[in-house]
Design a protein around this motif. Sequence first.
Motif, PDB file in Angstrom:
ATOM      1  N   THR A   1      -3.713   4.029  -1.762  1.00  0.00           N
ATOM      2  CA  THR A   1      -4.029   2.935  -2.673  1.00  0.00           C
ATOM      3  C   THR A   1      -3.398   1.642  -2.188  1.00  0.00           C
ATOM      4  O   THR A   1      -2.415   1.676  -1.439  1.00  0.00           O
ATOM      5  N   THR A   2      -3.982   0.515  -2.587  1.00  0.00           N
ATOM      6  CA  THR A   2      -3.437  -0.789  -2.237  1.00  0.00           C
ATOM      7  C   THR A   2      -3.376  -1.694  -3.473  1.00  0.00           C
ATOM      8  O   THR A   2      -4.127  -1.492  -4.437  1.00  0.00           O
ATOM      9  N   ILE A   3      -2.497  -2.682  -3.379  1.00  0.00           N
ATOM     10  CA  ILE A   3      -2.437  -3.720  -4.402  1.00  0.00           C
ATOM     11  C   ILE A   3      -2.194  -5.048  -3.701  1.00  0.00           C
ATOM     12  O   ILE A   3      -1.249  -5.180  -2.917  1.00  0.00           O
ATOM     13  N   SER A   4      -3.055  -6.008  -3.961  1.00  0.00           N
ATOM     14  CA  SER A   4      -2.935  -7.305  -3.307  1.00  0.00           C
ATOM     15  C   SER A   4      -1.816  -8.114  -3.949  1.00  0.00           C
ATOM     16  O   SER A   4      -1.267  -7.743  -4.986  1.00  0.00           O
ATOM     17  N   SER A   5      -1.517  -9.244  -3.332  1.00  0.00           N
ATOM     18  CA  SER A   5      -0.490 -10.112  -3.890  1.00  0.00           C
ATOM     19  C   SER A   5      -0.881 -10.594  -5.279  1.00  0.00           C
ATOM     20  O   SER A   5      -0.018 -10.869  -6.122  1.00  0.00           O
TER      21      SER A   5
ATOM     22  N   TYR B   1       4.264   7.196   2.152  1.00  0.00           N
ATOM     23  CA  TYR B   1       4.849   6.017   2.781  1.00  0.00           C
ATOM     24  C   TYR B   1       4.411   4.751   2.038  1.00  0.00           C
ATOM     25  O   TYR B   1       3.223   4.582   1.743  1.00  0.00           O
ATOM     26  N   CYS B   2       5.358   3.892   1.802  1.00  0.00           N
ATOM     27  CA  CYS B   2       5.090   2.556   1.308  1.00  0.00           C
ATOM     28  C   CYS B   2       4.918   1.639   2.517  1.00  0.00           C
ATOM     29  O   CYS B   2       5.621   1.805   3.535  1.00  0.00           O
ATOM     30  N   ALA B   3       3.997   0.684   2.424  1.00  0.00           N
ATOM     31  CA  ALA B   3       3.755  -0.203   3.557  1.00  0.00           C
ATOM     32  C   ALA B   3       3.429  -1.603   3.060  1.00  0.00           C
ATOM     33  O   ALA B   3       2.810  -1.773   1.999  1.00  0.00           O
ATOM     34  N   ALA B   4       3.826  -2.582   3.864  1.00  0.00           N
ATOM     35  CA  ALA B   4       3.550  -3.985   3.571  1.00  0.00           C
ATOM     36  C   ALA B   4       2.630  -4.552   4.638  1.00  0.00           C
ATOM     37  O   ALA B   4       2.878  -4.381   5.839  1.00  0.00           O
ATOM     38  N   ALA B   5       1.593  -5.225   4.215  1.00  0.00           N
ATOM     39  CA  ALA B   5       0.646  -5.826   5.148  1.00  0.00           C
ATOM     40  C   ALA B   5       1.181  -7.153   5.683  1.00  0.00           C
ATOM     41  O   ALA B   5       2.155  -7.692   5.187  1.00  0.00           O
TER      42      ALA B   5
ATOM     43  N   ALA C   1       0.823  -1.204   0.000  1.00  0.00           N
ATOM     44  CA  ALA C   1       0.000   0.000   0.000  1.00  0.00           C
ATOM     45  C   ALA C   1       0.854   1.249   0.000  1.00  0.00           C
ATOM     46  O   ALA C   1       2.027   1.213   0.375  1.00  0.00           O
ATOM     47  N   TRP C   2       0.249   2.325  -0.435  1.00  0.00           N
ATOM     48  CA  TRP C   2       0.810   3.662  -0.278  1.00  0.00           C
ATOM     49  C   TRP C   2      -0.126   4.462   0.623  1.00  0.00           C
ATOM     50  O   TRP C   2      -1.345   4.488   0.388  1.00  0.00           O
ATOM     51  N   PHE C   3       0.458   5.071   1.631  1.00  0.00           N
ATOM     52  CA  PHE C   3      -0.239   6.003   2.494  1.00  0.00           C
ATOM     53  C   PHE C   3       0.405   7.378   2.308  1.00  0.00           C
ATOM     54  O   PHE C   3       1.492   7.493   1.763  1.00  0.00           O
TER      55      PHE C   3
ATOM     56  N   GLY D   1      -0.243 -10.002   5.417  1.00  0.00           N
ATOM     57  CA  GLY D   1      -0.460 -11.067   4.448  1.00  0.00           C
ATOM     58  C   GLY D   1      -0.931 -10.524   3.130  1.00  0.00           C
ATOM     59  O   GLY D   1      -0.677  -9.363   2.793  1.00  0.00           O
ATOM     60  N   SER D   2      -1.647 -11.343   2.392  1.00  0.00           N
ATOM     61  CA  SER D   2      -2.063 -10.971   1.045  1.00  0.00           C
ATOM     62  C   SER D   2      -3.300 -10.080   1.025  1.00  0.00           C
ATOM     63  O   SER D   2      -3.594  -9.454  -0.003  1.00  0.00           O
ATOM     64  N   PHE D   3      -4.007 -10.005   2.141  1.00  0.00           N
ATOM     65  CA  PHE D   3      -5.261  -9.260   2.188  1.00  0.00           C
ATOM     66  C   PHE D   3      -4.993  -7.795   2.506  1.00  0.00           C
ATOM     67  O   PHE D   3      -4.246  -7.472   3.426  1.00  0.00           O
ATOM     68  N   CYS D   4      -5.647  -6.907   1.747  1.00  0.00           N
ATOM     69  CA  CYS D   4      -5.437  -5.473   1.926  1.00  0.00           C
ATOM     70  C   CYS D   4      -6.547  -4.871   2.781  1.00  0.00           C
ATOM     71  O   CYS D   4      -7.722  -5.191   2.590  1.00  0.00           O
ATOM     72  N   THR D   5      -6.180  -3.988   3.674  1.00  0.00           N
ATOM     73  CA  THR D   5      -7.148  -3.245   4.475  1.00  0.00           C
ATOM     74  C   THR D   5      -6.813  -1.756   4.424  1.00  0.00           C
ATOM     75  O   THR D   5      -5.798  -1.361   3.869  1.00  0.00           O
ATOM     76  N   ARG D   6      -7.671  -0.958   5.049  1.00  0.00           N
ATOM     77  CA  ARG D   6      -7.452   0.482   5.100  1.00  0.00           C
ATOM     78  C   ARG D   6      -6.685   0.923   6.343  1.00  0.00           C
ATOM     79  O   ARG D   6      -6.244   2.065   6.428  1.00  0.00           O
ATOM     80  N   SER D   7      -6.570   0.028   7.308  1.00  0.00           N
ATOM     81  CA  SER D   7      -6.047   0.420   8.613  1.00  0.00           C
ATOM     82  C   SER D   7      -4.532   0.353   8.666  1.00  0.00           C
ATOM     83  O   SER D   7      -3.922  -0.663   8.323  1.00  0.00           O
ATOM     84  N   THR D   8      -3.912   1.418   9.175  1.00  0.00           N
ATOM     85  CA  THR D   8      -2.462   1.407   9.338  1.00  0.00           C
ATOM     86  C   THR D   8      -2.021   0.291  10.283  1.00  0.00           C
ATOM     87  O   THR D   8      -0.903  -0.200  10.171  1.00  0.00           O
ATOM     88  N   ALA D   9      -2.889  -0.115  11.192  1.00  0.00           N
ATOM     89  CA  ALA D   9      -2.533  -1.149  12.176  1.00  0.00           C
ATOM     90  C   ALA D   9      -2.274  -2.501  11.526  1.00  0.00           C
ATOM     91  O   ALA D   9      -1.630  -3.363  12.127  1.00  0.00           O
ATOM     92  N   ASP D  10      -2.773  -2.699  10.325  1.00  0.00           N
ATOM     93  CA  ASP D  10      -2.613  -3.988   9.647  1.00  0.00           C
ATOM     94  C   ASP D  10      -1.362  -4.059   8.786  1.00  0.00           C
ATOM     95  O   ASP D  10      -1.123  -5.064   8.126  1.00  0.00           O
ATOM     96  N   TYR D  11      -0.577  -3.007   8.786  1.00  0.00           N
ATOM     97  CA  TYR D  11       0.640  -2.968   7.983  1.00  0.00           C
ATOM     98  C   TYR D  11       1.849  -3.060   8.911  1.00  0.00           C
ATOM     99  O   TYR D  11       1.977  -2.275   9.851  1.00  0.00           O
TER     100      TYR D  11
END
Length: 123
Positions: free
Chosen positions: A49-53, A94-98, A35-37, A100-110
């Motif tokens: 924006t996000t992009i899944s695996s 900021y670039c961020a990695a979750a 994701a990008w924040f 797992g493969s599932f994307c969410t909106r929450s910063t806590a999941d990255y």
Amino acid sequence: QVQLVESGGGLVQAGDSLRLSCAASGGTFSSQCMAWFRQGQRKERELVTTISSGGNTHYTEFVKGRHTISRDNDKNTVYLQMNSLKPEDTAVYYCAAARGSFCTRSTADYVSWGQGIQVTVSS
């Protein structure tokens, strides 16, 4: 955990384009949602924006139609192509990695974050 390093930011004029890159090392980049924040001055960090695996993408309303996220799993890199930039796009990105493969909106999941890179759009 994957380590992330952003590049490509800078100062541009309204209407210009920029491409941000985020290089990943370690971890399991290809199986992680990316994701990008962004965080503007005196504002909370917000999802761009996000992009899944698997390559599925999601865009927030304020960038839809202007920006494009993509990933190259062979190069362990995710990109953000930003077009028709506006002064309100000015922020640290900021670039961020979750986890797992599932994307969410929450910063806590990255679980991994880059150091951030400044994008400034002048009017």
